[in-house]
Design a protein around this motif. Sequence first.
Motif, mmCIF file in Angstrom:
data_model
loop_
_atom_site.group_PDB
_atom_site.id
_atom_site.type_symbol
_atom_site.label_atom_id
_atom_site.label_comp_id
_atom_site.label_asym_id
_atom_site.label_seq_id
_atom_site.Cartn_x
_atom_site.Cartn_y
_atom_site.Cartn_z
ATOM 1 N N ILE A 96 0.867 -1.181 0.000
ATOM 2 C CA ILE A 96 0.000 0.000 0.000
ATOM 3 C C ILE A 96 0.900 1.225 0.000
ATOM 4 O O ILE A 96 1.893 1.286 0.724
ATOM 5 N N SER A 97 0.550 2.176 -0.833
ATOM 6 C CA SER A 97 1.384 3.358 -1.029
ATOM 7 C C SER A 97 0.550 4.616 -0.934
ATOM 8 O O SER A 97 -0.618 4.642 -1.351
ATOM 9 N N GLU A 98 1.166 5.649 -0.408
ATOM 10 C CA GLU A 98 0.495 6.944 -0.336
ATOM 11 C C GLU A 98 0.080 7.423 -1.719
ATOM 12 O O GLU A 98 -0.895 8.168 -1.866
ATOM 13 N N ASP A 153 -4.865 -8.211 6.722
ATOM 14 C CA ASP A 153 -3.437 -8.088 6.439
ATOM 15 C C ASP A 153 -3.018 -6.622 6.358
ATOM 16 O O ASP A 153 -1.874 -6.286 6.662
ATOM 17 N N ILE A 154 -3.955 -5.778 5.947
ATOM 18 C CA ILE A 154 -3.646 -4.373 5.689
ATOM 19 C C ILE A 154 -3.905 -3.506 6.907
ATOM 20 O O ILE A 154 -3.063 -2.679 7.288
ATOM 21 N N PHE A 155 -5.048 -3.685 7.534
ATOM 22 C CA PHE A 155 -5.449 -2.792 8.632
ATOM 23 C C PHE A 155 -4.959 -3.320 9.977
ATOM 24 O O PHE A 155 -5.732 -3.759 10.818
ATOM 25 N N GLN A 156 -3.656 -3.260 10.150
ATOM 26 C CA GLN A 156 -3.037 -3.686 11.397
ATOM 27 C C GLN A 156 -2.546 -2.465 12.171
ATOM 28 O O GLN A 156 -2.065 -1.487 11.580
ATOM 29 N N LYS A 157 -2.660 -2.533 13.485
ATOM 30 C CA LYS A 157 -2.138 -1.451 14.316
ATOM 31 C C LYS A 157 -0.619 -1.369 14.171
ATOM 32 O O LYS A 157 0.047 -2.352 13.824
ATOM 33 N N ARG A 273 -0.471 10.616 7.110
ATOM 34 C CA ARG A 273 -1.169 9.345 7.009
ATOM 35 C C ARG A 273 -0.670 8.366 8.076
ATOM 36 O O ARG A 273 0.543 8.171 8.251
ATOM 37 N N LEU A 274 -1.625 7.742 8.758
ATOM 38 C CA LEU A 274 -1.296 6.796 9.822
ATOM 39 C C LEU A 274 -0.476 5.629 9.297
ATOM 40 O O LEU A 274 0.556 5.266 9.879
ATOM 41 N N LEU A 275 -0.919 5.003 8.208
ATOM 42 C CA LEU A 275 -0.288 3.777 7.724
ATOM 43 C C LEU A 275 1.026 4.014 7.007
ATOM 44 O O LEU A 275 1.908 3.152 7.027
ATOM 45 N N TYR A 276 1.179 5.154 6.349
ATOM 46 C CA TYR A 276 2.360 5.369 5.514
ATOM 47 C C TYR A 276 3.467 6.156 6.196
ATOM 48 O O TYR A 276 4.627 6.035 5.815
ATOM 49 N N GLU A 277 3.099 6.988 7.162
ATOM 50 C CA GLU A 277 4.087 7.881 7.769
ATOM 51 C C GLU A 277 4.150 7.737 9.288
ATOM 52 O O GLU A 277 5.217 7.478 9.858
ATOM 53 N N CYS A 278 3.014 7.904 9.944
ATOM 54 C CA CYS A 278 3.001 7.992 11.412
ATOM 55 C C CYS A 278 3.455 6.711 12.090
ATOM 56 O O CYS A 278 4.285 6.743 13.008
ATOM 57 N N ASN A 279 2.919 5.562 11.673
ATOM 58 C CA ASN A 279 3.263 4.310 12.346
ATOM 59 C C ASN A 279 4.751 3.982 12.241
ATOM 60 O O ASN A 279 5.374 3.566 13.224
ATOM 61 N N ALA A 280 5.313 4.143 11.065
ATOM 62 C CA ALA A 280 6.730 3.813 10.869
ATOM 63 C C ALA A 280 7.617 4.671 11.765
ATOM 64 O O ALA A 280 8.496 4.162 12.478
ATOM 65 N N LEU A 281 7.396 5.973 11.737
ATOM 66 C CA LEU A 281 8.245 6.869 12.522
ATOM 67 C C LEU A 281 7.990 6.711 14.016
ATOM 68 O O LEU A 281 8.902 6.871 14.833
ATOM 69 N N ALA A 282 6.745 6.375 14.392
ATOM 70 C CA ALA A 282 6.442 6.139 15.798
ATOM 71 C C ALA A 282 7.198 4.914 16.313
ATOM 72 O O ALA A 282 7.716 4.913 17.439
ATOM 73 N N LEU A 307 -7.631 3.107 4.331
ATOM 74 C CA LEU A 307 -6.329 2.960 3.694
ATOM 75 C C LEU A 307 -5.500 4.239 3.810
ATOM 76 O O LEU A 307 -4.291 4.193 4.047
ATOM 77 N N HIS A 308 -6.157 5.379 3.646
ATOM 78 C CA HIS A 308 -5.439 6.657 3.660
ATOM 79 C C HIS A 308 -5.841 7.506 4.868
ATOM 80 O O HIS A 308 -5.954 8.732 4.786
ATOM 81 N N GLN A 309 -6.046 6.842 5.974
ATOM 82 C CA GLN A 309 -6.452 7.494 7.217
ATOM 83 C C GLN A 309 -5.403 8.501 7.688
ATOM 84 O O GLN A 309 -4.212 8.225 7.677
ATOM 85 N N ARG A 310 -5.890 9.663 8.102
ATOM 86 C CA ARG A 310 -4.991 10.720 8.583
ATOM 87 C C ARG A 310 -4.970 10.747 10.105
ATOM 88 O O ARG A 310 -5.894 10.263 10.754
ATOM 89 N N CYS A 311 -3.916 11.358 10.633
ATOM 90 C CA CYS A 311 -3.717 11.314 12.082
ATOM 91 C C CYS A 311 -2.845 12.482 12.526
ATOM 92 O O CYS A 311 -1.796 12.725 11.932
ATOM 93 N N PRO A 312 -3.251 13.226 13.569
ATOM 94 C CA PRO A 312 -2.346 14.237 14.138
ATOM 95 C C PRO A 312 -1.090 13.544 14.670
ATOM 96 O O PRO A 312 -1.143 12.365 15.058
ATOM 97 N N LEU A 313 0.031 14.243 14.695
ATOM 98 C CA LEU A 313 1.277 13.615 15.117
ATOM 99 C C LEU A 313 2.089 14.532 16.022
ATOM 100 O O LEU A 313 2.375 15.682 15.678
ATOM 101 N N TYR A 314 2.445 13.993 17.186
ATOM 102 C CA TYR A 314 3.358 14.633 18.133
ATOM 103 C C TYR A 314 4.447 13.598 18.400
ATOM 104 O O TYR A 314 4.187 12.573 19.043
ATOM 105 N N ILE A 315 5.652 13.832 17.914
ATOM 106 C CA ILE A 315 6.668 12.783 17.930
ATOM 107 C C ILE A 315 8.047 13.358 18.215
ATOM 108 O O ILE A 315 8.394 14.440 17.731
#
Length: 336
Positions: A96-98, A153-157, A273-282, A307-315
């Motif tokens: 899955i890609s942004e 397979d895709i929508f995993q925390k 994006r939660l799946l493409y950016e936030c989770n990895a860096l978190a 798939l393209h869910q957005r999320c505020p980020l404080y990291i």
Amino acid sequence: MSEKLSLPIGTTLSRFIRERQEQFTYASGELSQLLRDISVAAKVVNREVNRAGLTNILGKHGAQNVQGEEQQKLDVIANNLFIKSLSNGGEVCAIISEEDENITDTQNPHGKYVIAMDPLDGSSNIDVNVSIGTIFSIYRRQSPVGSPVQESDIFQKGTEQVGAGYTLYGSSTMLVYTTGHGVNGFTLEPSLGEFLLSHPDMKIPTKGKIFSINEGSAVDFGQAVKNYVSDCKKNKFKGRYIGSLVADFHRNLLKGGIYVYPSTKSAPNGKLRLLYECNALAFIAEQAGGKSSNGIQRTLEIEPTELHQRCPLYIGSKEMVERAESFIMAGENVEK
């Protein structure tokens, strides 16, 4: 001799992966090969980025991605390169890609992994020669190997990630990754074409003095975010904002700081994006001793539903994120 000292600066990425393979939850070799496939694709993207001004691949592609954002030519090139490399490797059943609206089936039903990626973060900076990057998350598929890819397979925390990392294309090219046993950084040696261990066992300072936020959007910030920014200024923290998430995160990882992309009036769920950016860096931040949240909830525990869910980020640095959270939670209580 400590484990950290037993792997000297100059260790290649391939050797490092091989020597650490027993740390992987599923040490069967596929994850090691997958990381090598990512590094090969990153080298090719790096080559294209470095010669972009000479080969007419700068500028807009002439279309928008699923986010409604103007695609750059290099966005499309990087996306295609990573998909091709990961599909040919055979370890990945889905990507899955942004940049893509739907799931990419790699036609590898026996692949054991799913990749989520932002193939080229920081697109708006491509034409002005500012650092950009690639962000990726690795998940182990939940459905039986050999069966069609399922939503499960895709929508995993984010807590289910078995690996995550980023490549930074800057004054030097770096690949930073974790498989849940600390964070290590590798710098590309161009004359050898090899990523060499340059930043072993990376740790983000618990306290930091850098805050990274787009103050140009301050008029849209909620009062709690405005209060936090004022607090940073009262403490004489340095404001540093590049506009490439990978570059801002990498600087703060090394020096200590916080990156903030909050919810705003125009983007109540934030922009990232939660799946493409936030989770990895978190995942990387936590493995380096830092913290990541949406201001209230731990990023890695947010349930993905789109798939393209957005999320505020404080990291970033743990104490800085906790300080920001105290302002956000106080604001939530006031509104209630």
